[in-house]
Design an enzyme around this catalytic site. Structure first.
Site, PDB file in Angstrom:
ATOM      1  N   HIS A  52      -2.697  -0.902  -3.422  1.00 11.59           N
ATOM      2  CA  HIS A  52      -3.813   0.043  -3.256  1.00 11.59           C
ATOM      3  C   HIS A  52      -3.475   1.322  -4.002  1.00 11.59           C
ATOM      4  O   HIS A  52      -2.498   1.984  -3.677  1.00 11.59           O
ATOM      5  CB  HIS A  52      -4.014   0.392  -1.775  1.00 11.59           C
ATOM      6  CG  HIS A  52      -4.368  -0.794  -0.940  1.00 11.59           C
ATOM      7  ND1 HIS A  52      -4.053  -0.871   0.386  1.00 11.59           N
ATOM      8  CD2 HIS A  52      -5.012  -1.949  -1.239  1.00 11.59           C
ATOM      9  CE1 HIS A  52      -4.494  -2.022   0.880  1.00 11.59           C
ATOM     10  NE2 HIS A  52      -5.074  -2.694  -0.095  1.00 11.59           N
ATOM     11  N   SER A  95       0.855  -1.183   0.000  1.00 14.27           N
ATOM     12  CA  SER A  95       0.000   0.000   0.000  1.00 14.27           C
ATOM     13  C   SER A  95       0.897   1.241   0.000  1.00 14.27           C
ATOM     14  O   SER A  95       1.794   1.345  -0.834  1.00 14.27           O
ATOM     15  CB  SER A  95      -0.960  -0.065   1.188  1.00 14.27           C
ATOM     16  OG  SER A  95      -1.947   0.918   1.078  1.00 14.27           O
ATOM     17  N   ASP A 108      -4.990  -4.292   5.740  1.00 19.79           N
ATOM     18  CA  ASP A 108      -5.291  -5.249   4.678  1.00 19.79           C
ATOM     19  C   ASP A 108      -4.117  -6.213   4.517  1.00 19.79           C
ATOM     20  O   ASP A 108      -2.959  -5.810   4.602  1.00 19.79           O
ATOM     21  CB  ASP A 108      -5.557  -4.481   3.372  1.00 19.79           C
ATOM     22  CG  ASP A 108      -6.101  -5.377   2.280  1.00 19.79           C
ATOM     23  OD1 ASP A 108      -6.606  -6.476   2.597  1.00 19.79           O
ATOM     24  OD2 ASP A 108      -6.037  -4.977   1.098  1.00 19.79           O
TER      25      ASP A 108
END
Ligand SMILES: C[S@@+](CC[C@H](N)C(=O)[O-])C[C@H]1O[C@@H](n2cnc3c(N)ncnc32)[C@H](O)[C@@H]1O
Lengths: 274, 191
Positions: free
Chosen positions: B41, B14, B134
């Site tokens: 992401h 991310s 996540d």
């Protein structure tokens, strides 16, 4: 690999749903449906998928709750604005040559895509001569689509999308705000027929000029996609248009020859006749 | 204990992902046959940016994952923005527009959990830098299926929260620096 017993349970559950209630999820893309079945098991509080199946077979009231897991109700108004812009710029000019039009929104979910098209057609002066068919297999989603009420918190995103889709009006012309909700104008659905229809088990609709079916086929396996695409081919008028989701395509379908590319980047196709 | 041969690698990253992946992907040799599936992401309007960024810098084929595509050897796949990336049991890819997980779509958990299902012990999973949770559940699923779980050392990650969360969900994961991760992957190519 994974848990072999769980995989068996899931296959049996889908078979049970089909035999008992005629909803056919047996050929949906398995990894995604598995996630959603397991989510349902956990969130509905069953010890196992088999236990959930037992309840489902004997208690029809369980079905709607499970359907909300098995079908995915994620949508936005003017989702992928470039798609709606392509409809506006490339498809609508062609549709303007017809005295009356039929548009089918297949897998309409809570209605976001339908209202987007209804607004687009009004902006382009086609609303009076267009009849929309909005279909889905989830009765709760169909009800929400008929109501046309969305959380106000989503309106900013919807408005932004609408603008990017080449808006000729303001989205706020079409709804009134009411206790945190945006209630869309019922005139947007005065020419809409809502109906329960499955792309897996039901038959063709007649003589559509445009079919928009986005982010539904992605949940099907290849043979099932082919069935649905055959259904669309058979439901389109000559030279009728088919619009799919941005990650869906006709490329590998047995029906690829039945369509020509119209706006390839936006997955808009046109029925082709020999 | 003799580890199973690794047949696929999944990576989740991310905040800080672009730099971290620049340290890894261009260093992979052309002989690497193991496919690599990556979820990063990114804002949903930056669709193809990652593929474009890495394509010219890598010796391996780099592409955006497509729905129902069969996983090919020697290929680096990026999840498209706004869709989850899943692996089917027969080792083909699937996309879905299911709800976001941890506010993310694509979500690392979705890729890791389905890949763990498809590859079992033949999977290596790597969590890199990031600012959220996540991937933690996904990494645990990979380890539970007998796969190799790797976490970038939070102390050396640009943003430590995500690897730290993964490590606390999956304490048996191997903690590695970016250089160690690269060597590990290069080692997979040599086998
Ligand atoms: C992810 S939503 C897509 C909504 C909207 N078309 C869009 O692109 O934003 C998928 C919809 O397909 C519906 N659906 C699933 N299976 C179907 C089937 N066999 N026939 C018709 N609709 C189906 C679901 O109930 C859900 O409303």
């Amino acid at each position: 690999m994974g848990d072999a017993v769980e995989d068996i349970e899931i296959a049996l559950l889908l078979e049970a749903i089909y035999q008992r209630y005629h909803y056919d999820f047996r050929h949906y893309a398995r990894a995604s449906i598995k996630r959603r079945v397991l989510q349902a098991r956990t969130q509905l509080g069953f010890a196992s998928v088999s236990a959930m199946q037992d309840r489902l077979l004997h208690d029809p009231a369980t079905l709607p709750r499970l359907l909300n897991y098995l079908t995915v109700q994620v949508s936005e108004m003017f989702r992928d604005p470039s798609y709606f812009r392509a409809l506006r710029e490339k498809v609508i000019p062609h549709l303007k040559t017809y005295p009356s039009l039929k548009v089918w929104v297949a897998g309409c979910s809570n209605g976001e895509e339908l209202y987007s098209l209804s607004i687009l057609f009004r902006e382009e002066g086609l609303d009076q001569r267009t009849l929309f068919y909005a279909t889905d297999i989830n009765p709760q989603a169909l009800k929400a689509a008929e109501a046309g009420v969305y959380p106000l918190s989503e309106i900013r995103k919807f408005t932004e999308n609408h603008q990017k889709a080449g808006a000729r009006t303001s989205l706020s012309d079409y709804y009134t705000a009411d206790y945190g909700r945006a209630v869309f104008d019922k005139s947007l659905r005065s020419q809409v027929v809502f109906s329960d229809h499955s792309l897996v088990t039901d038959a063709v609709f007649a003589e559509m000029h445009l079919i928009s079916c986005r982010n539904v086929l992605i949940y099907f396996d290849r043979p099932l996609q082919d069935r649905a695409l055959g259904l669309f081919r058979g439901s389109l008028a000559r030279k009728g248009f088919l619009g799919l989701g941005s990650k869906e395509s006709l490329r590998f379908s047995v029906h690829a020859d039945g369509f020509s590319d119209y706006v390839l980047e936006e997955k808009i196709y046109q029925r082709r006749d020999a | 204990m003799r580890a199973a041969a690794i047949e696929a690698v999944v990576i989740g990253a991310s905040a800080g992902a672009v730099q971290a992946l620049l340290h890894i992907l261009p260093g992979l040799p052309a002989t690497m046959s193991v496919p690599i599936l990556i979820v990063v992401h990114v804002p949903s309007d930056r669709s193809n940016a990652l593929v474009t960024l890495y394509r010219d810098r890598c010796r391996l084929r780099v592409k955006e994952a497509e729905d129902k595509e069969v996983v090919a050897d020697g290929t680096i796949y990026f999840a498209p923005s706004d869709y989850h990336l899943l692996v089917e049991a027969e080792r083909s890819l699937a996309l879905s527009s299911d709800e976001a997980v941890h506010h993310s779509r694509p979500a690392i958990d979705v890729l890791f959990e389905t890949a763990a299902d498809a590859y079992g012990p033949a999977l290596a999973a790597i969590i890199l830098t990031g600012a959220n949770q996540d991937g933690a559940d996904g990494l645990r699923a990979v380890a539970a299926a007998g796969g190799v779980a790797i976490v970038q050392d939070p102390a050396t990650a640009q943003v430590p929260a995500m690897p730290a969360a993964a490590l606390s969900a999956c304490p048996t994961a191997h903690v590695m620096s970016i250089d160690d991760i690269l060597s590990y992957l290069v080692g997979l190519a040599a086998r």
